[in-house]
Design an enzyme around this catalytic site. Structure first.
Site, PDB file in Angstrom:
ATOM      1  N   HIS A 299       0.804  -1.213   0.000  1.00 52.57           N
ATOM      2  CA  HIS A 299       0.000   0.000   0.000  1.00 52.57           C
ATOM      3  C   HIS A 299       0.840   1.266   0.000  1.00 52.57           C
ATOM      4  O   HIS A 299       0.287   2.365  -0.057  1.00 52.57           O
ATOM      5  CB  HIS A 299      -0.904   0.005   1.230  1.00 52.57           C
ATOM      6  CG  HIS A 299      -0.149  -0.071   2.533  1.00 52.57           C
ATOM      7  ND1 HIS A 299       0.616  -1.158   2.866  1.00 52.57           N
ATOM      8  CD2 HIS A 299      -0.032   0.797   3.557  1.00 52.57           C
ATOM      9  CE1 HIS A 299       1.169  -0.950   4.057  1.00 52.57           C
ATOM     10  NE2 HIS A 299       0.801   0.211   4.493  1.00 52.57           N
ATOM     11  N   CYS A 300       2.160   1.158   0.078  1.00 57.30           N
ATOM     12  CA  CYS A 300       2.986   2.363   0.239  1.00 57.30           C
ATOM     13  C   CYS A 300       4.066   2.528  -0.824  1.00 57.30           C
ATOM     14  O   CYS A 300       4.071   3.502  -1.567  1.00 57.30           O
ATOM     15  CB  CYS A 300       3.643   2.368   1.625  1.00 57.30           C
ATOM     16  SG  CYS A 300       2.497   2.718   2.975  1.00 57.30           S
TER      17      CYS A 300
END
Length: 441
Positions: free
Chosen positions: A274-275
């Site tokens: 997610h990053c």
């Protein structure tokens, strides 16, 4: 200007403050559980009715979060969830943990933050605390969220508190969890910082105060850009080592014996999660506002986004050794999650690799013990079901491509029974017989 005197501090210290978490996903669910475990009454706010229903039943929908502690909290009435955002008026502290993806043109997608701000805006009341945790570019809290929360006429830092505290979740990490990872906190004003830090300190082991929301926002980006750049470097090194017929993993492990000045990063089939695949582009986009071109960061992003293409090329080369072509070949992809032993699919490079293999004419199946189905969406245009991993059927595939190195897969068996193995994770490092079938990618 009147200065807000907050009775919220004392309520936080007594654990009487009612805490809300918007977005009960990989960040929001463990965070809500941490506050509930610390004695707070927590309400999760989410538009996903499935998550709300599961929380009500005490059933976890995330692999690395067991149901038992969740059920214990819900049965005690310490944690509940709802889709009704009007409940926000009853809450004292509201933490926003919504997605911040990229648009199709690789620019920040603020829609989730904007929709959340608009949903909360009618229910803002004096004395509340709002904290944004979603990873984003410097200025988002002040420039995007604050005006939305101020629509009713109440002012941040005067009538209500506002802060930013970046999430630092690492799904599947057995050494750290929500409670033990130090928490950076930046407030819109010093008073906002004081209240936000008090809240986190009531449930988490350590907080780290910084001077502003912008510093906190940029600190999160720096953490992930650091990883992105170093992963790009070892991915590039891997491609060079393949040309030179040198084992890049052996090189990295040798270098890692140096007790100072070196940290090991490992290559893979592309970036996931997610990053790291997303965050660098938030900063490069914001930097253009200041007429600054982040060449180094963008180059790293370019290297990493090309890795799925490299994996497909190596698969073609491996098939070619067996006098076969990728067009028409039967290919089994092992692993769909973005990293080992979790069910998290966000930005997984496996999806891109499966797509590229199909576009080149391959017949593709996949196996992942934690991801039973792949659904269309987010640029992936196929619906697929995980196939069983049976020794007697592995030989039916022209190539097996290891994309995620889950611990519960017998790689000795995979190599023994397969015609050809493409290993992007060094999962076959301890395999003995059949190593000549393995192509590293």
């Amino acid at each position: 200007m009147r200065v807000m005197v907050s009775p919220l501090l004392e309520r936080i210290r007594r654990r009487d403050a009612k805490v809300g978490v918007v977005g009960m996903g990989y960040v929001g669910l463990p965070l809500g559980m941490a506050f509930a475990d610390a004695g707070f009454t927590v309400t999760g706010l989410d538009v996903d009715t499935r998550k709300v229903e599961n929380i009500g039943k005490g059933v976890s929908y995330i692999k690395h979060i067991p149901s038992e502690p969740l059920k214990e909290l819900t049965s005690k009435g310490k944690l509940k969830a709802t889709t009704d955002f009007a409940k926000a008026r009853e809450l004292d502290c509201i933490i926003i943990c919504v997605p911040t993806p990229l648009t199709a043109s690789r620019e920040p997608d603020m829609s989730y933050i904007i929709k959340t701000g608009e949903a909360l805006s009618p229910h803002v009341r004096p004395g509340q605390l709002f904290i944004l945790e979603s990873t984003t570019y410097p200025g988002t809290t002040d420039e995007v969220l604050k005006p939305l929360l101020e629509k009713t006429g109440l002012k941040a830092g005067v009538d209500f508190h506002l802060a930013f505290s970046p999430e630092r979740e690492d799904p599947g990490n057995k050494n750290f969890n929500t409670k033990t990872i130090p928490k950076i906190v930046g407030g819109y004003t010093p008073a906002c910082l004081e209240v936000a830090q008090a809240l986190y300190s009531s449930a988490l082991k350590e907080t780290v105060a910084v001077s502003s929301t912008r510093v906190a926002e940029l600190a999160k980006l720096l953490e992930n850009i650091y990883r992105c750049v170093n992963i790009a470097m070892v991915n590039e090194m891997k491609m060079l080592c393949d040309r030179m017929n040198i084992d890049v993993w052996e090189v990295i492990n040798a270098a890692a014996t140096k007790p100072f000045g070196f940290q090991a990063f490992y290559p893979g089939p592309g970036l996931g999660g997610h990053c790291i695949p997303i965050d660098p582009f938030y900063l490069t986009w914001k930097a253009r506002e200041y007429e600054f071109h982040t060449k180094f960061i963008e180059l790293a992003g370019e290297v990493n986004t090309q890795m799925p293409y490299y994996v497909v090329t190596r698969t073609m080369e491996a098939l070619n050794k067996n006098k076969k072509t990728l067009n028409g070949a039967k290919v089994l992809c092992l692993g769909a999650a973005y990293k080992k032993d979790i069910d998290d699919m966000r930005e997984s490079p496996s999806l891109r690799i499966i797509t590229l293999l199909k576009e080149k004419g391959a017949q593709v199946d996949y196996h992942d013990p934690y991801v039973p189905r792949l659904e269309e969406g987010h640029g992936f245009h196929y619906s697929m079901t995980s196939v069983p991993l049976h020794p007697e059927t592995l030989c039916d595939y022209d190539a097996v491509v290891i994309l995620t190195d889950h611990s519960n897969i017998d790689y000795n068996m995979v190599v023994k029974q397969s015609q050809c193995v493409v290993d992007t994770r060094n999962a076959c490092k301890n395999v003995g017989p059949g190593r000549e079938k393995v192509t590293k990618a």
